[in-house]
Structures are given as structure tokens and as C-alpha cells.
Design an enzyme around this catalytic site. Sequence first.
Site, PDB file in Angstrom:
ATOM      1  CG  ASN A   1      -5.092   8.199  -0.347  1.00  0.00           C
ATOM      2  OD1 ASN A   1      -4.757   7.399   0.545  1.00  0.00           O
ATOM      3  ND2 ASN A   1      -6.232   8.665  -0.617  1.00  0.00           N
ATOM      4  CG  ASN A   2      -5.122   2.617  -5.302  1.00  0.00           C
ATOM      5  OD1 ASN A   2      -5.581   1.943  -4.694  1.00  0.00           O
ATOM      6  ND2 ASN A   2      -5.381   2.800  -6.448  1.00  0.00           N
TER       7      ASN A   2
ATOM      8  CG  HIS B   1      -1.817   1.211   1.026  1.00  0.00           C
ATOM      9  ND1 HIS B   1      -3.177   0.941   0.825  1.00  0.00           N
ATOM     10  CD2 HIS B   1      -1.971   2.319   1.763  1.00  0.00           C
ATOM     11  CE1 HIS B   1      -3.715   2.022   0.639  1.00  0.00           C
ATOM     12  NE2 HIS B   1      -2.968   3.112   1.269  1.00  0.00           N
ATOM     13  CB  CYS B   2       2.003   3.393  -2.916  1.00  0.00           C
ATOM     14  SG  CYS B   2       3.172   4.549  -2.757  1.00  0.00           S
ATOM     15  CG  LEU B   3       1.579   8.153   2.907  1.00  0.00           C
ATOM     16  CD1 LEU B   3       0.409   7.762   3.336  1.00  0.00           C
ATOM     17  CD2 LEU B   3       2.804   8.524   3.712  1.00  0.00           C
TER      18      LEU B   3
END
Length: 244
Positions: A131-132, A126-128
Site C-alpha cells: 500500500n505504498n 506503486h505496490c498494492l
Amino acid sequence: MKLKNFLSIPIFSVFLVMGFVYYITVFILIEDWVGLQTSAGSLNSMIFTTLACLCVLSFLVGVLTDPGRVPSSYIPDVEDASFASDQEPKKNVLQSKYCDKCAAYKPPRTHHCRVCKRCILRMDHHCLWINNCVGYWNYKAFFNLILYATIGSIHSSVIVISCFRQKDWNYSGTTPLKIFYYYEGIRAAWLAKKSGLSYRHPFDISVYKNITLVLGPNTLRWFCPTSTSHLKDGVNFPTLRDTS
């Protein structure tokens, strides 16, 4: 389209950084180095603008694309060799591939994301910053984002160095190196090492084939983040046993 994904401070920060880097590189550094009206200035600004646009496009695709949902009708095949490893008996396959939080079975390479609160097909992480989750359907866009951002950063760095050398300034710096890896298979590798066995990821079918599974068989479309016609359902993947 997941427009609500843009309601995030990291997303805003990424746009801010992109805009800042673009403005500094084109309108200050290139202008001060050779001038935007010269052939060298026009060429460099055109190249950097192209890279910046491709980077923004890849970023938007990564943010807006659903990474992949598990089909509601999905039921695992216990006899499928891709589910079981040499260190894990097949009788535990169904149990290990069942998500208690989603109350449903998971295809291979699928993991539950605590942030998205659901299982993601071929979840990487999950990539900050987007946001996804980075999963099956937006992995190529994320790869292109990293690629174009890296090339653009190198180009900008070359311009900075050239500008500084022209002014006889000293420049020194370091480039941070990020290593991306799948966390799937770490436990299997640890078990194999503990048992004194060699381990190879079951979905590692070769460098070229791994690349084409993500970017597609047509090399001319590798660098287009929206070209995903080669993707299927995200439930089944070729394994070492399939190619042996």
C-alpha cells in the site's frame, strides 16, 4: 510513521498469508517431519522463524517508510548530462522534467504516482501489497522483503518435499517467476532500436555499483532493511558518463 497504510485489505491479506505459511511450516510440517523437539526440527524451525521475522521487518519498513518526496527547492540543471539522452535534445529537458500535476520540476528517475498523487523519488512502481510506492527510501526494504520471502519459500518447499517423501507421496509443482523492471528508459530504448542504435540505460553503471547504490557499500549491512545511512538526497545519481 504512515500507520494509515495498514488500513488496507492487501496488507491484512499479506499478514494472514505470512501467519498461515509460518504456522503450517513450523507447527505441522516440521513437527510431522522430524518433530520440533529434535535437533533437526529445532534447527529448521529456528532458521524459518528468523527468515519470517526478517520478512515481516522488511515488510513493515516498506509499508511505513515514505518512498521519497521531491525537495520543494529543487530546480534542475539543464547542463546536467544525466538529464539528457542521445535521442533527446537538451532544449526539451526542462519541459520533460516538469510535472504538470505537481506543478514542480522532477529530479532524474522521479515519476508521478497517480495513487499517491505526488512525485516519488526514484519511483519503481506503486505496490498494492505494501500500500505504498517503492521508491528511493524504501527500495532496499522492498528488495529485502522479496529476498527473504523467496528464501523462506524455498526453505518451506524443501520441508514440504521432505515431509511428503517421508510419507511416499508424490509431489509436483511449479514456482511462479516474477520479473521486476524499471519502466524508465523503455521509450529511450525503443527510440534507439528504431534508429538502429545500441542502447544502455544511462544509470546502469555496473552490476556491483548498482547493487551498492541500493544496498550500501558495507556487505554486512546488505540484509538489514533499516540500514539506509548510505542513501543521500535521492535527487542526483551517478551515470555512465560520470564513470567513463
